[in-house]
Design an enzyme around this catalytic site. Structure first.
Site, PDB file in Angstrom:
ATOM      1  N   ASP A  41      -1.963 -36.874 -77.011  1.00  0.00           N
ATOM      2  CA  ASP A  41      -2.781 -37.978 -77.025  1.00  0.00           C
ATOM      3  C   ASP A  41      -3.147 -38.397 -78.273  1.00  0.00           C
ATOM      4  O   ASP A  41      -3.569 -37.637 -79.362  1.00  0.00           O
ATOM      5  CB  ASP A  41      -4.148 -37.735 -76.194  1.00  0.00           C
ATOM      6  CG  ASP A  41      -5.163 -38.802 -75.969  1.00  0.00           C
ATOM      7  OD1 ASP A  41      -5.126 -39.731 -76.800  1.00  0.00           O
ATOM      8  OD2 ASP A  41      -5.602 -38.826 -74.862  1.00  0.00           O
ATOM      9  N   CYS A  81      -5.709 -44.722 -73.261  1.00  0.00           N
ATOM     10  CA  CYS A  81      -5.446 -43.389 -72.497  1.00  0.00           C
ATOM     11  C   CYS A  81      -4.812 -43.806 -70.754  1.00  0.00           C
ATOM     12  O   CYS A  81      -3.803 -43.767 -70.733  1.00  0.00           O
ATOM     13  CB  CYS A  81      -6.347 -42.430 -72.314  1.00  0.00           C
ATOM     14  SG  CYS A  81      -6.927 -42.000 -73.888  1.00  0.00           S
ATOM     15  N   LYS A 129      -3.745 -32.553 -69.393  1.00  0.00           N
ATOM     16  CA  LYS A 129      -4.553 -33.926 -68.972  1.00  0.00           C
ATOM     17  C   LYS A 129      -3.533 -34.882 -68.335  1.00  0.00           C
ATOM     18  O   LYS A 129      -2.608 -35.050 -68.785  1.00  0.00           O
ATOM     19  CB  LYS A 129      -4.817 -34.681 -70.533  1.00  0.00           C
ATOM     20  CG  LYS A 129      -5.472 -35.712 -70.378  1.00  0.00           C
ATOM     21  CD  LYS A 129      -5.853 -36.366 -72.007  1.00  0.00           C
ATOM     22  CE  LYS A 129      -6.858 -37.749 -71.849  1.00  0.00           C
ATOM     23  NZ  LYS A 129      -7.372 -37.996 -73.095  1.00  0.00           N
ATOM     24  N   HIS A 252      -8.397 -61.087 -88.863  1.00  0.00           N
ATOM     25  CA  HIS A 252      -8.302 -62.081 -87.655  1.00  0.00           C
ATOM     26  C   HIS A 252      -9.472 -61.813 -86.948  1.00  0.00           C
ATOM     27  O   HIS A 252     -10.006 -60.824 -86.705  1.00  0.00           O
ATOM     28  CB  HIS A 252      -6.995 -61.499 -86.840  1.00  0.00           C
ATOM     29  CG  HIS A 252      -6.415 -62.233 -85.708  1.00  0.00           C
ATOM     30  ND1 HIS A 252      -7.080 -62.055 -84.754  1.00  0.00           N
ATOM     31  CD2 HIS A 252      -5.644 -63.232 -85.465  1.00  0.00           C
ATOM     32  CE1 HIS A 252      -6.729 -62.787 -83.580  1.00  0.00           C
ATOM     33  NE2 HIS A 252      -5.699 -63.446 -84.089  1.00  0.00           N
ATOM     34  N   ASP A 314       0.250 -41.019 -75.552  1.00  0.00           N
ATOM     35  CA  ASP A 314       0.068 -42.021 -74.781  1.00  0.00           C
ATOM     36  C   ASP A 314       0.066 -43.328 -75.650  1.00  0.00           C
ATOM     37  O   ASP A 314      -0.014 -44.380 -75.101  1.00  0.00           O
ATOM     38  CB  ASP A 314      -0.941 -41.912 -73.843  1.00  0.00           C
ATOM     39  CG  ASP A 314      -2.322 -41.360 -74.806  1.00  0.00           C
ATOM     40  OD1 ASP A 314      -2.123 -41.050 -75.782  1.00  0.00           O
ATOM     41  OD2 ASP A 314      -3.326 -41.164 -74.161  1.00  0.00           O
ATOM     42  N   HIS A 315      -0.409 -43.055 -76.921  1.00  0.00           N
ATOM     43  CA  HIS A 315      -0.786 -44.059 -77.960  1.00  0.00           C
ATOM     44  C   HIS A 315      -0.731 -43.645 -79.159  1.00  0.00           C
ATOM     45  O   HIS A 315      -0.695 -42.116 -79.402  1.00  0.00           O
ATOM     46  CB  HIS A 315      -1.785 -44.937 -77.669  1.00  0.00           C
ATOM     47  CG  HIS A 315      -3.005 -44.105 -77.139  1.00  0.00           C
ATOM     48  ND1 HIS A 315      -3.604 -43.488 -78.424  1.00  0.00           N
ATOM     49  CD2 HIS A 315      -3.737 -43.881 -75.956  1.00  0.00           C
ATOM     50  CE1 HIS A 315      -4.683 -42.956 -77.793  1.00  0.00           C
ATOM     51  NE2 HIS A 315      -4.670 -43.201 -76.468  1.00  0.00           N
TER      52      HIS A 315
END
Length: 535
Positions: A41, A81, A129, A252, A314-315
């Site tokens: 994760d 997640c 997880k 931004h 996941d990222h």
């Protein structure tokens, strides 16, 4: 971890490297390989290749690179997640799974790639997880996602901080992850070694996700980067890059909202930023050691040469890039994930430059198991990019597209976000494609994504937006998400009855909320009174 620690494990793997390379590659039509997926994760994929890999020692990831392939451009399909994992386990883009936030994922009975592998003769086992089904995560996380269209600006996270624990002998910092790693190792040594059928093993880790901070007080949420001196010594401080920040007034509008809600608009010294990044890299080193435990267990049982191993996340983690920590962004630190594959038949020491994403794992697993690939999947098998010999390629549907898609609809961002990544360009657009200005980055010339060139290259923006709209009707999806958020909030509010004001005042944003509670309740009431968005 065994009594010898990570160093002894690494020495053992170095000794078996030659034997592994010399192991015969099983013919394509021999027994199917075992498959192992280790998914952590918040791991920044750029740490798995140069120059990011110069920052911290990751010996077991390097072992996978020597004996397998590393993808240089692998991306999450949603940088948070549950939606990301829903995409990975379903093989479908987020707008198809409708996993809009960390509370809404796949239905519990959704058929995953592991379900199909089990149906077709694989012994399957999962540890750690998962986080891809609905109904998880805190009330704060849900409400913050549902109310992102409300016209207020409230800090939702604690100011990121570091915490050093233990001494140089303290190896097992993240106890939960080590416990599930131990369970997976035990299963390999006691169960997998005796199986007469191929197995598919999944290990899910929490690291290097930041740790929870105290709920009340100056810091709250999950904003603590925690490690020990043992892991911090694996980090090369001189190689840590201090990110360049755009002035708050020039950010931004969506980036400013994210930076504010993540409590990152205050002053940070270079030393603070360096320490946050160093502690994060140390947490990545601990993650790498858990991967090493699994690889070593496979070697000890003579299963390594029979097993395809994948490592991903996941990222990523911004770690103070673009004045943010956490994920929830399409910037590289958040959206770029690691993806390494090694095993029988996989090319060794290969760097794959093709753009790929986590939805590709589903069809890849089916290909490995010799299961016909479903035609409705968003992803494409990775095997044609990995196999040593052309004749090993499996039948597949059409050519792989030259783009990947990522989208985000959760908290800490006040507009649905869509990212199209090609070999050179990263195009990011928001909401209905009109109300919020788009961003365009030339990653070949601007890898740090500091210069938005959307105005400079209008034809490129138009071309990429056309491709994006051919994949997803994103204005319609954004409207769907807005309506979903409002309906979910109304249902939650009604369930609380008279307790609504007290409950909402004590969510993670309580410090800002309690300064002007009437103002923020009125803002919610105005939002609720607005007409539903047309689809």
């Amino acid at each position: 971890m065994g009594s010898g620690g990570p160093l002894l494990l690494l020495r053992g793997l170095l000794l078996v490297g030659a034997a592994y390379c010399a192991a015969p590659r099983p013919p394509r039509h021999s027994s199917r390989p075992n498959v192992l997926l280790v998914a952590c994760d918040s791991f920044d994929g750029r740490l798995t290749f140069y120059p990011g890999n110069q920052t911290v020692d990751l010996p077991f990831i390097n072992f996978m690179k020597r004996h397998g392939s590393v993808f240089l451009n692998a991306y999450t399909n949603s940088p948070i997640c549950c939606p990301s994992r829903a995409a990975m386990w379903s093989g479908l883009f987020t707008h198809l799974t409708e996993s809009w936030n960390n509370f809404k994922g796949l239905d519990p009975d959704y058929v995953t790639w592991m379900d199909l592998m089990q149906k077709h003769g694989y012994y399957t086992q999962k540890y750690g997880k998962l986080d891809y089904t609905s109904g998880h995560h805190s009330v704060s996380n849900r409400v913050e996602a549902w109310t992102r269209d409300v016209e207020f600006l409230l800090r939702q996270e604690g100011r990121p901080k570091v915490n050093l624990t233990g001494d140089r002998r303290h190896v097992r910092v993240m106890k939960t992850d080590w416990q599930v790693t131990d369970k997976a190792v035990t299963w390999i040594k006691k169960e997998a070694v005796n199986l007469t059928q191929p197995f598919a093993l999944y290990l899910g880790l929490n690291l290097p996700h930041p740790y929870p901070s105290p709920y009340a007080g100056e810091n709250f949420g999950s904003s603590t980067f925690l490690t020990s001196p043992y892991w911090l010594e694996k980090v090369k401080y001189e190689a840590i890059k201090i990110p360049t920040w755009t002035a708050l007034s020039e950010m931004h509008p969506v980036d400013y909202y994210s930076s504010y809600t993540k409590n990152c608009t205050g002053e940070f010294t270079k030393q603070e930023v360096r320490r946050i990044r160093a502690f994060y890299y140390a947490m990545c080193a601990e993650t790498d050691a858990m991967l090493g435990e699994i690889i070593s267990a496979l070697q000890d049982t003579d299963l390594l040469k029979k097993t395809i191993i994948m490592f991903t996340s996941d990222h990523g983690e911004l770690a103070m890039e673009h004045r943010q920590f956490y994920k929830m962004s399409m910037y590289e630190g958040s959206s770029h994930v690691p993806l390494l594959v090694m095993g029988p038949g996989i090319r060794k020491q290969q760097q794959v430059s093709a753009v790929v994403s986590l939805v590709d794992i589903y069809p890849t697993m089916l290909d490995l198991a010799r299961i016909p690939v479903l035609q409705n999947l968003s992803g494409y098998s990775l095997l044609p990019l990995l196999l040593e010999k052309a004749e090993d390629e499996v039948p597949r549907r059409g050519p792989r597209p030259s783009w990947v898609l990522s989208e985000f609809h959760g908290c800490n961002v006040n507009a649905s976000t869509y990212m199209l990544r090609t070999d050179q360009w990263k195009y990011i657009t928001y909401s209905d494609g009109v109300s919020v200005p788009p961003q365009l980055f030339d990653l070949s010339a601007d890898p740090d994504e500091l210069t938005n060139v959307a105005i400079k290259f209008p034809e490129t923006v138009q071309s990429l937006d056309k491709i994006l709209r051919s994949i997803v009707n994103y204005p319609k999806v954004s409207s769907t998400v807005q309506n979903y958020n409002k309906k979910q909030f109304i249902s939650w509010k009604q369930s609380l009855g008279q307790n609504y004001s007290n409950v909402i005042a004590n969510l993670r944003w309580h410090q800002d909320w309690l300064k002007e509670p009437k103002k923020y309740e009125d803002a919610i009431d105005r939002w609720l009174s607005q007409r539903e968005q047309r689809k």
